[in-house]
Structures are given as structure tokens and as C-alpha cells.
Design a protein around this motif. Structure first.
Motif, PDB file in Angstrom:
ATOM      1  N   LYS A 138       0.836  -1.201   0.000  1.00 33.17           N
ATOM      2  CA  LYS A 138       0.000   0.000   0.000  1.00 33.17           C
ATOM      3  C   LYS A 138       0.876   1.259   0.000  1.00 33.17           C
ATOM      4  N   LYS A 139       1.923   1.248   0.834  1.00 31.27           N
ATOM      5  CA  LYS A 139       2.847   2.380   0.859  1.00 31.27           C
ATOM      6  C   LYS A 139       3.510   2.562  -0.499  1.00 31.27           C
ATOM      7  N   ALA A 140       3.917   1.457  -1.121  1.00 29.64           N
ATOM      8  CA  ALA A 140       4.562   1.522  -2.427  1.00 29.64           C
ATOM      9  C   ALA A 140       3.593   2.069  -3.475  1.00 29.64           C
ATOM     10  N   ALA A 141       2.341   1.625  -3.407  1.00 25.38           N
ATOM     11  CA  ALA A 141       1.337   2.115  -4.359  1.00 25.38           C
ATOM     12  C   ALA A 141       1.098   3.615  -4.149  1.00 25.38           C
ATOM     13  N   ASP A 142       1.003   4.052  -2.902  1.00 26.64           N
ATOM     14  CA  ASP A 142       0.822   5.483  -2.616  1.00 26.64           C
ATOM     15  C   ASP A 142       2.021   6.287  -3.119  1.00 26.64           C
ATOM     16  N   ARG A 143       3.214   5.753  -2.887  1.00 25.77           N
ATOM     17  CA  ARG A 143       4.434   6.425  -3.329  1.00 25.77           C
ATOM     18  C   ARG A 143       4.451   6.524  -4.858  1.00 25.77           C
ATOM     19  N   ASP A 144       4.070   5.455  -5.536  1.00 28.16           N
ATOM     20  CA  ASP A 144       4.029   5.472  -7.000  1.00 28.16           C
ATOM     21  C   ASP A 144       2.974   6.446  -7.518  1.00 28.16           C
ATOM     22  N   ALA A 145       1.830   6.496  -6.821  1.00 34.47           N
ATOM     23  CA  ALA A 145       0.780   7.428  -7.230  1.00 34.47           C
ATOM     24  C   ALA A 145       1.251   8.873  -7.065  1.00 34.47           C
ATOM     25  N   LYS A 146       1.951   9.163  -5.975  1.00 31.43           N
ATOM     26  CA  LYS A 146       2.471  10.523  -5.761  1.00 31.43           C
ATOM     27  C   LYS A 146       3.506  10.877  -6.827  1.00 31.43           C
ATOM     28  N   ARG A 147       4.352   9.917  -7.160  1.00 30.15           N
ATOM     29  CA  ARG A 147       5.363  10.157  -8.199  1.00 30.15           C
ATOM     30  C   ARG A 147       4.689  10.416  -9.543  1.00 30.15           C
ATOM     31  N   ALA A 148       3.675   9.605  -9.851  1.00 35.65           N
ATOM     32  CA  ALA A 148       2.960   9.776 -11.121  1.00 35.65           C
ATOM     33  C   ALA A 148       2.267  11.135 -11.155  1.00 35.65           C
ATOM     34  N   ALA A 149       1.659  11.544 -10.038  1.00 39.33           N
ATOM     35  CA  ALA A 149       0.996  12.844  -9.977  1.00 39.33           C
ATOM     36  C   ALA A 149       2.013  13.965 -10.137  1.00 39.33           C
ATOM     37  N   ALA A 152       3.066  14.059 -13.761  1.00 39.13           N
ATOM     38  CA  ALA A 152       1.993  14.622 -14.583  1.00 39.13           C
ATOM     39  C   ALA A 152       1.926  16.135 -14.397  1.00 39.13           C
ATOM     40  N   ALA A 153       2.085  16.609 -13.162  1.00 38.48           N
ATOM     41  CA  ALA A 153       2.064  18.050 -12.915  1.00 38.48           C
ATOM     42  C   ALA A 153       3.257  18.727 -13.578  1.00 38.48           C
ATOM     43  N   ALA A 154       4.401  18.083 -13.535  1.00 39.81           N
ATOM     44  CA  ALA A 154       5.588  18.644 -14.177  1.00 39.81           C
ATOM     45  C   ALA A 154       5.403  18.704 -15.691  1.00 39.81           C
ATOM     46  N   GLU A 155       4.834  17.671 -16.274  1.00 40.12           N
ATOM     47  CA  GLU A 155       4.596  17.666 -17.716  1.00 40.12           C
ATOM     48  C   GLU A 155       3.549  18.706 -18.105  1.00 40.12           C
ATOM     49  N   GLU A 156       2.543  18.853 -17.269  1.00 36.86           N
ATOM     50  CA  GLU A 156       1.497  19.870 -17.530  1.00 36.86           C
ATOM     51  C   GLU A 156       2.110  21.260 -17.472  1.00 36.86           C
ATOM     52  N   ALA A 157       2.974  21.462 -16.498  1.00 39.70           N
ATOM     53  CA  ALA A 157       3.638  22.759 -16.384  1.00 39.70           C
ATOM     54  C   ALA A 157       4.537  23.000 -17.586  1.00 39.70           C
ATOM     55  N   LYS A 158       5.182  21.960 -18.080  1.00 40.94           N
ATOM     56  CA  LYS A 158       6.037  22.072 -19.241  1.00 40.94           C
ATOM     57  C   LYS A 158       5.210  22.432 -20.479  1.00 40.94           C
ATOM     58  N   LYS A 159       4.030  21.783 -20.619  1.00 38.53           N
ATOM     59  CA  LYS A 159       3.152  22.074 -21.765  1.00 38.53           C
ATOM     60  C   LYS A 159       2.632  23.498 -21.684  1.00 38.53           C
ATOM     61  N   VAL A 160       2.257  23.923 -20.483  1.00 43.29           N
ATOM     62  CA  VAL A 160       1.761  25.290 -20.301  1.00 43.29           C
ATOM     63  C   VAL A 160       2.875  26.275 -20.617  1.00 43.29           C
ATOM     64  N   ALA A 161       4.071  25.962 -20.208  1.00 38.97           N
ATOM     65  CA  ALA A 161       5.200  26.849 -20.485  1.00 38.97           C
ATOM     66  C   ALA A 161       5.513  26.879 -21.972  1.00 38.97           C
ATOM     67  N   GLU A 162       5.375  25.779 -22.659  1.00 42.40           N
ATOM     68  CA  GLU A 162       5.672  25.734 -24.090  1.00 42.40           C
ATOM     69  C   GLU A 162       4.564  26.372 -24.914  1.00 42.40           C
ATOM     70  N   THR A 163       3.316  26.152 -24.576  1.00 42.37           N
ATOM     71  CA  THR A 163       2.182  26.645 -25.352  1.00 42.37           C
ATOM     72  C   THR A 163       2.146  28.176 -25.397  1.00 42.37           C
ATOM     73  N   PRO A 164       2.205  28.900 -24.300  1.00 42.14           N
ATOM     74  CA  PRO A 164       2.193  30.359 -24.410  1.00 42.14           C
ATOM     75  C   PRO A 164       3.428  30.894 -25.136  1.00 42.14           C
ATOM     76  N   ALA A 165       4.517  30.232 -25.017  1.00 45.19           N
ATOM     77  CA  ALA A 165       5.734  30.691 -25.687  1.00 45.19           C
ATOM     78  C   ALA A 165       5.550  30.625 -27.193  1.00 45.19           C
ATOM     79  N   THR A 166       4.925  29.619 -27.740  1.00 46.40           N
ATOM     80  CA  THR A 166       4.720  29.524 -29.183  1.00 46.40           C
ATOM     81  C   THR A 166       3.663  30.516 -29.625  1.00 46.40           C
ATOM     82  N   GLU A 167       2.639  30.748 -28.844  1.00 42.70           N
ATOM     83  CA  GLU A 167       1.603  31.715 -29.202  1.00 42.70           C
ATOM     84  C   GLU A 167       2.172  33.126 -29.160  1.00 42.70           C
ATOM     85  N   GLU A 168       2.998  33.419 -28.157  1.00 41.73           N
ATOM     86  CA  GLU A 168       3.570  34.753 -28.038  1.00 41.73           C
ATOM     87  C   GLU A 168       4.515  35.035 -29.195  1.00 41.73           C
ATOM     88  N   THR A 169       5.283  34.031 -29.573  1.00 36.77           N
ATOM     89  CA  THR A 169       6.197  34.248 -30.689  1.00 36.77           C
ATOM     90  C   THR A 169       5.424  34.341 -32.004  1.00 36.77           C
TER      91      THR A 169
END
Length: 182
Positions: A138-149, A152-169
Motif C-alpha cells: 500500500k505504501k509503495a502504491a501510494d508512493r508510486d501514485a504521488k510520483r505519477a501525480a 503529470a504536474a511537471a509535464e502539464e507545467a512544461k506544456k503550459v510553459a511551451e504553449t504560451p511561448a509559441t503563441e507569443e512568438t
């Protein structure tokens, strides 16, 4: 001379095993003894006891004193019960064959109790191991879920950072092309 049935320590430091011996009560603990009756190893699970019950009963019938630990071992192995039965035979309460039948019945019953106890102990141990394993999973599953979250948040932030940059340019470029056209 008083004879005591007692333990004689052997083994290295913090790894004891004992010989069960008949010794003169005045002799040192690990000194000379009259006869060796068996051995006792408390480190094994369960503790291993090898004992010549007939020799032990013979010494008890002669009047040998017993230390507390050896008495507990003798009770566990049925030596004290056998002595009790032999005293009954000596008094004429029942025959030697009857005493032997009772002793064998006691041994069989005791053997079953010991096996039941070992099974219960093993079952309890396996249940505890299963619970611990479940908690760890259970601890391992929780740890994996936190890592996945977090990924996912890091990738979302990366997409958000990339998307406005292309629109602005793209937007200033479009403005730049429109301005000269006017």
C-alpha cells in the motif's frame, strides 16, 4: 552426598547451550558431574531438548534434588508425570502396565498440544507477515501514485510553459507582418 539434577553451561559467549547433568551439589556449576542426562538448547525455535527420561526418573526416584529450570524441562518432557505414576505403582494404586499406558497417552496428548501450538504460532507469524506485506504494498502504491501525480504536474507545467511561448512568438510575428502591410 546430595545429588542435584541441574544445567551445565557450554557454548561461547551469548550463544549458550546446556547439558542436563546429575552432579554433586557441592561441585561447581560447570565442574565434575556424575552422569549426563541430556541437553537443552534455548536458542532454537522452539527450544530443543534431548533427554533420557528413564535415567532422569531413576535419579528422581533415588531422591535427587532438581533445580527450577530442570524441573520445568522435566515437566515439559513428562519426566515428573512418569515419576508420579511410578510412585502410584509403588503404593499399589495400579499396575506398571497401566502406568505405562497412562504415560504413553500423556505423551501423545502433549505431542498434539505442542504441534497445535507450533501451528498456531506459525499461523500468527504468517498473518503478521501478510499484514506487513500488505502495508508495504500500500505504501509503495501510494508512493508510486504521488510520483505519477508529480510527473503529470511537471509535464502539464512544461506544456503550459511551451504553449504560451509559441503563441507569443507567433503573435508578434503576425503583428509584424500586419504592420508593414498597412
Amino acid at each position: 552426598m546430595a545429588v542435584k539434577l541441574r544445567l551445565q553451561r557450554h557454548g561461547r559467549g551469548k550463544r549458550p547451550f546446556y547439558h542436563i547433568v546429575a552432579a554433586d551439589s557441592r561441585a561447581p556449576r560447570d565442574g565434575n558431574y556424575i552422569e549426563r542426562l541430556g541437553d537443552y538448547n534455548p536458542l532454537t525455535k522452539p527450544a530443543s531438548i534431548h533427554l533420557d527420561a528413564d535415567k532422569a526418573v531413576a535419579w528422581l526416584m533415588k531422591g535427587a534434588e532438581v533445580t527450577n529450570t530442570v524441573k520445568a524441562i522435566f515437566k515439559y518432557k513428562g519426566v515428573m508425570f512418569k515419576k508420579h505414576l511410578l510412585r502410584g505403582v509403588a503404593k499399589g494404586s495400579f499396575s506398571a502396565e497401566e502406568a505405562e499406558k497412562r504415560y504413553q497417552a500423556w505423551l501423545e496428548d502433549h505431542k498434539n498440544k505442542v504441534l497445535d501450538h507450533e501451528k498456531k504460532h506459525h499461523k500468527d507469524k504468517s498473518e503478521v507477515k501478510a499484514k506487513l506485506l500488505e502495508q508495504e504494498q500500500k505504501k509503495a502504491a501510494d508512493r508510486d501514485a504521488k510520483r505519477a501525480a508529480a510527473l503529470a504536474a511537471a509535464e502539464e507545467a512544461k506544456k503550459v510553459a511551451e504553449t504560451p511561448a509559441t503563441e507569443e512568438t507567433a503573435a508578434p510575428a503576425a503583428e509584424a507582418t500586419e504592420t508593414p502591410a498597412e
